[in-house]
Design a protein around this motif. Sequence first.
Motif, PDB file in Angstrom:
ATOM      1  N   HIS A   1       5.820  -8.701  -3.211  1.00  0.00           N
ATOM      2  CA  HIS A   1       4.683  -9.541  -3.638  1.00  0.00           C
ATOM      3  C   HIS A   1       3.596  -8.725  -4.324  1.00  0.00           C
ATOM      4  CE1 HIS A   1       6.759 -12.694  -1.605  1.00  0.00           C
ATOM      5  NE2 HIS A   1       6.676 -12.073  -0.449  1.00  0.00           N
TER       6      HIS A   1
ATOM      7  N   GLY B   1       6.545  -0.108 -14.741  1.00  0.00           N
ATOM      8  CA  GLY B   1       5.610   0.961 -14.419  1.00  0.00           C
ATOM      9  C   GLY B   1       4.946   0.790 -13.063  1.00  0.00           C
ATOM     10  N   ASP B   2       3.707   1.209 -13.005  1.00  0.00           N
ATOM     11  CA  ASP B   2       2.957   1.250 -11.758  1.00  0.00           C
ATOM     12  C   ASP B   2       2.473  -0.129 -11.320  1.00  0.00           C
ATOM     13  OD1 ASP B   2       3.241   3.995 -11.860  1.00  0.00           O
ATOM     14  OD2 ASP B   2       1.317   4.280 -12.900  1.00  0.00           O
ATOM     15  N   LYS B   3       1.988  -0.165 -10.104  1.00  0.00           N
ATOM     16  CA  LYS B   3       1.435  -1.390  -9.527  1.00  0.00           C
ATOM     17  C   LYS B   3       0.157  -1.796 -10.252  1.00  0.00           C
ATOM     18  CE  LYS B   3      -0.151  -3.170  -5.070  1.00  0.00           C
ATOM     19  NZ  LYS B   3      -0.218  -2.949  -3.602  1.00  0.00           N
ATOM     20  N   ALA B   4       0.057  -3.092 -10.557  1.00  0.00           N
ATOM     21  CA  ALA B   4      -1.153  -3.614 -11.205  1.00  0.00           C
ATOM     22  C   ALA B   4      -2.008  -4.399 -10.226  1.00  0.00           C
ATOM     23  CB  ALA B   4      -0.773  -4.514 -12.378  1.00  0.00           C
ATOM     24  N   GLY B   5      -1.401  -4.877  -9.126  1.00  0.00           N
ATOM     25  CA  GLY B   5      -2.164  -5.676  -8.177  1.00  0.00           C
ATOM     26  C   GLY B   5      -1.273  -6.245  -7.092  1.00  0.00           C
ATOM     27  N   THR B   6      -1.884  -7.030  -6.207  1.00  0.00           N
ATOM     28  CA  THR B   6      -1.162  -7.627  -5.087  1.00  0.00           C
ATOM     29  C   THR B   6      -1.231  -9.140  -5.195  1.00  0.00           C
ATOM     30  OG1 THR B   6      -1.762  -5.733  -3.736  1.00  0.00           O
ATOM     31  CG2 THR B   6      -0.935  -7.662  -2.570  1.00  0.00           C
ATOM     32  N   ALA B   7      -0.037  -9.773  -5.160  1.00  0.00           N
ATOM     33  CA  ALA B   7       0.029 -11.221  -5.307  1.00  0.00           C
ATOM     34  C   ALA B   7      -0.456 -11.927  -4.041  1.00  0.00           C
ATOM     35  CB  ALA B   7       1.464 -11.641  -5.623  1.00  0.00           C
ATOM     36  N   PHE B   8      -0.998 -13.114  -4.202  1.00  0.00           N
ATOM     37  CA  PHE B   8      -1.521 -13.948  -3.109  1.00  0.00           C
ATOM     38  C   PHE B   8      -2.638 -13.208  -2.355  1.00  0.00           C
ATOM     39  CE2 PHE B   8       3.205 -14.563  -3.226  1.00  0.00           C
ATOM     40  CZ  PHE B   8       3.189 -15.679  -4.035  1.00  0.00           C
ATOM     41  N   SER B   9      -3.297 -12.269  -3.019  1.00  0.00           N
ATOM     42  CA  SER B   9      -4.292 -11.447  -2.333  1.00  0.00           C
ATOM     43  C   SER B   9      -5.479 -11.114  -3.237  1.00  0.00           C
ATOM     44  CB  SER B   9      -3.619 -10.157  -1.856  1.00  0.00           C
ATOM     45  OG  SER B   9      -4.569  -9.280  -1.353  1.00  0.00           O
ATOM     46  N   ASP B  10      -5.191 -10.489  -4.378  1.00  0.00           N
ATOM     47  CA  ASP B  10      -6.274 -10.055  -5.273  1.00  0.00           C
ATOM     48  C   ASP B  10      -7.191 -11.213  -5.656  1.00  0.00           C
ATOM     49  OD1 ASP B  10      -5.502  -7.432  -5.319  1.00  0.00           O
ATOM     50  OD2 ASP B  10      -4.377  -7.577  -7.190  1.00  0.00           O
ATOM     51  N   GLY B  11      -6.589 -12.385  -5.870  1.00  0.00           N
ATOM     52  CA  GLY B  11      -7.367 -13.533  -6.341  1.00  0.00           C
ATOM     53  C   GLY B  11      -8.351 -14.063  -5.326  1.00  0.00           C
ATOM     54  N   LYS B  12      -8.179 -13.670  -4.061  1.00  0.00           N
ATOM     55  CA  LYS B  12      -9.044 -14.218  -3.003  1.00  0.00           C
ATOM     56  C   LYS B  12     -10.507 -13.867  -3.213  1.00  0.00           C
ATOM     57  CE  LYS B  12      -5.542 -14.542   0.611  1.00  0.00           C
ATOM     58  NZ  LYS B  12      -4.925 -13.865   1.774  1.00  0.00           N
ATOM     59  N   GLN B  13     -10.751 -12.758  -3.907  1.00  0.00           N
ATOM     60  CA  GLN B  13     -12.158 -12.359  -4.114  1.00  0.00           C
ATOM     61  C   GLN B  13     -12.929 -13.305  -5.038  1.00  0.00           C
ATOM     62  OE1 GLN B  13     -12.245  -8.499  -6.621  1.00  0.00           O
ATOM     63  NE2 GLN B  13     -10.147  -8.633  -5.930  1.00  0.00           N
ATOM     64  N   LEU B  14     -12.233 -14.187  -5.724  1.00  0.00           N
ATOM     65  CA  LEU B  14     -12.921 -15.163  -6.583  1.00  0.00           C
ATOM     66  C   LEU B  14     -13.199 -16.482  -5.863  1.00  0.00           C
ATOM     67  CD1 LEU B  14     -11.119 -14.707 -10.022  1.00  0.00           C
ATOM     68  CD2 LEU B  14     -13.288 -13.723  -9.284  1.00  0.00           C
TER      69      LEU B  14
ATOM     70  N   ASP C   1      -4.025 -14.032 -10.437  1.00  0.00           N
ATOM     71  CA  ASP C   1      -3.613 -14.276  -9.053  1.00  0.00           C
ATOM     72  C   ASP C   1      -4.411 -15.438  -8.465  1.00  0.00           C
ATOM     73  OD1 ASP C   1      -1.968 -13.483  -6.771  1.00  0.00           O
ATOM     74  OD2 ASP C   1      -3.864 -12.963  -5.828  1.00  0.00           O
ATOM     75  N   TYR C   2      -5.689 -15.498  -8.789  1.00  0.00           N
ATOM     76  CA  TYR C   2      -6.559 -16.567  -8.282  1.00  0.00           C
ATOM     77  C   TYR C   2      -6.022 -17.956  -8.632  1.00  0.00           C
ATOM     78  CZ  TYR C   2     -10.621 -19.691  -8.044  1.00  0.00           C
ATOM     79  OH  TYR C   2     -11.442 -20.757  -7.782  1.00  0.00           O
TER      80      TYR C   2
ATOM     81  N   TYR D   1       2.236  -7.132  -8.239  1.00  0.00           N
ATOM     82  CA  TYR D   1       2.307  -7.220  -9.695  1.00  0.00           C
ATOM     83  C   TYR D   1       2.467  -5.800 -10.230  1.00  0.00           C
ATOM     84  CZ  TYR D   1       0.194 -11.862  -8.977  1.00  0.00           C
ATOM     85  OH  TYR D   1      -0.089 -13.140  -8.555  1.00  0.00           O
ATOM     86  N   LEU D   2       3.374  -5.645 -11.182  1.00  0.00           N
ATOM     87  CA  LEU D   2       3.671  -4.327 -11.735  1.00  0.00           C
ATOM     88  C   LEU D   2       3.390  -4.302 -13.232  1.00  0.00           C
ATOM     89  CD1 LEU D   2       7.124  -4.024  -9.940  1.00  0.00           C
ATOM     90  CD2 LEU D   2       5.002  -2.877  -9.243  1.00  0.00           C
ATOM     91  N   LYS D   3       2.988  -3.144 -13.711  1.00  0.00           N
ATOM     92  CA  LYS D   3       2.801  -2.955 -15.157  1.00  0.00           C
ATOM     93  C   LYS D   3       4.145  -2.696 -15.824  1.00  0.00           C
ATOM     94  CE  LYS D   3      -1.703  -0.853 -14.405  1.00  0.00           C
ATOM     95  NZ  LYS D   3      -2.514   0.368 -14.508  1.00  0.00           N
TER      96      LYS D   3
ATOM     97  N   GLY E   1       6.181  -0.193 -18.338  1.00  0.00           N
ATOM     98  CA  GLY E   1       6.063   1.224 -18.647  1.00  0.00           C
ATOM     99  C   GLY E   1       6.650   1.601 -19.999  1.00  0.00           C
TER     100      GLY E   1
ATOM    101  N   ILE F   1      -6.728 -10.208 -11.363  1.00  0.00           N
ATOM    102  CA  ILE F   1      -7.459 -10.935 -10.313  1.00  0.00           C
ATOM    103  C   ILE F   1      -7.526 -12.429 -10.664  1.00  0.00           C
ATOM    104  CG2 ILE F   1      -9.742 -11.230  -9.246  1.00  0.00           C
ATOM    105  CD1 ILE F   1      -9.996  -8.101  -9.512  1.00  0.00           C
TER     106      ILE F   1
ATOM    107  N   ILE G   1      -3.371 -18.997  -6.303  1.00  0.00           N
ATOM    108  CA  ILE G   1      -3.719 -19.180  -4.888  1.00  0.00           C
ATOM    109  C   ILE G   1      -4.433 -20.507  -4.658  1.00  0.00           C
ATOM    110  CG2 ILE G   1      -5.258 -18.340  -3.066  1.00  0.00           C
ATOM    111  CD1 ILE G   1      -4.796 -15.496  -4.044  1.00  0.00           C
TER     112      ILE G   1
END
Lengths: 187, 187
Positions: B167, A173-186, B79-80, B169-171, B173, B76, B83
């Motif tokens: 790079h 399905g659709d995109k859930a997130g971006t690898a090596f990126s989303d986690g940076k906010q933590l 991914d964290y 992440y996908l859901k 479907g 998130i 990383i």
Amino acid sequence: MSRKNFGSKTWLYPMPVLIVAAYGKDGKPNAMNAAWGGIYTDNTIGVCIAESHKTTQDILASGAFTVSMATADRVIACDYVGIVSGNREPGKFAKAGFHAVKSEFVNAPLIAELPMALECELLSYDKESNFMTGKIVNVSADEDILGSDGQIDVARLKPIVYDPVHHTYLKIGDKAGTAFSDGKQLR
Amino acid sequence: MSRKNFGSKTWLYPMPVLIVAAYGKDGKPNAMNAAWGGIYTDNTIGVCIAESHKTTQDILASGAFTVSMATADRVIACDYVGIVSGNREPGKFAKAGFHAVKSEFVNAPLIAELPMALECELLSYDKESNFMTGKIVNVSADEDILGSDGQIDVARLKPIVYDPVHHTYLKIGDKAGTAFSDGKQLR
């Protein structure tokens, strides 16, 4: 947290639907469907396939195989090659509606109807575990499934996922997130 | 068929997002993110994780680990943990927002926030390939992700897939077909 225990099960999400293909000694292509496997290590794939399969015997003799991604567009054919044995149905590959095109890199057939494949040289096969490993010599993809960036576009490839609990094939399905990126906010 | 050749790439669709967790010698849980792996053989999992990872060292010392499915709801955090290294950030597990609950079956932490996990005993680790295998002793799932049939419902679990090309992440479907069934029409 209240958890239900299911015991020892061979379950994972997502499980791939790998169409493993090889040439027989007579030069005829054969293919099978495998869900137990994944990347083994850098540039190598590992897949569990029983020794009795015709495809296994063909790979042990030829030293090469391809692994195509099963797709939503060809789900009937991809399921068929998992149900029917090449030992009993010599015309299995053609009956699936598949057409073989020899890989430029290894002595194994690409499947014209499955637009992405790993072209592999056999590295090892363990008769105890049935685990086969192969060196990924090349990855090829049909021009039709490339995005405007020239890369494989998963939305065009339409690979399927195996659900081991309900024995269904699922789309991606659709995109859930971006690898090596989303986690940076933590951080 | 016109194919583009990409050379030797470690690409597959779907690739899993496996959150591998273990207890350290101090009893503190740690976790990491791995996409190279899958079912190895009956009731065993195989995953490629570098020896330098804190989680790898913890598993080699404790002899056990869990493998939770990364989910869209916790992308998130998942991914964290891929990383940031547990060697440099001792509070990694808590910083991800994860809470550990000891497995009833093996000496390894379940992650309360990830509703499905494989609970495993270490079988082997090969320092050459970095491939680790584990016996799946139990699969557990949070009651919240079970369907009315009491089984894991993939639509509630919301596992994610790793796209190695972009790079992302996908859901997962909709249903594409039924395994061991659709192919029968070609017989």
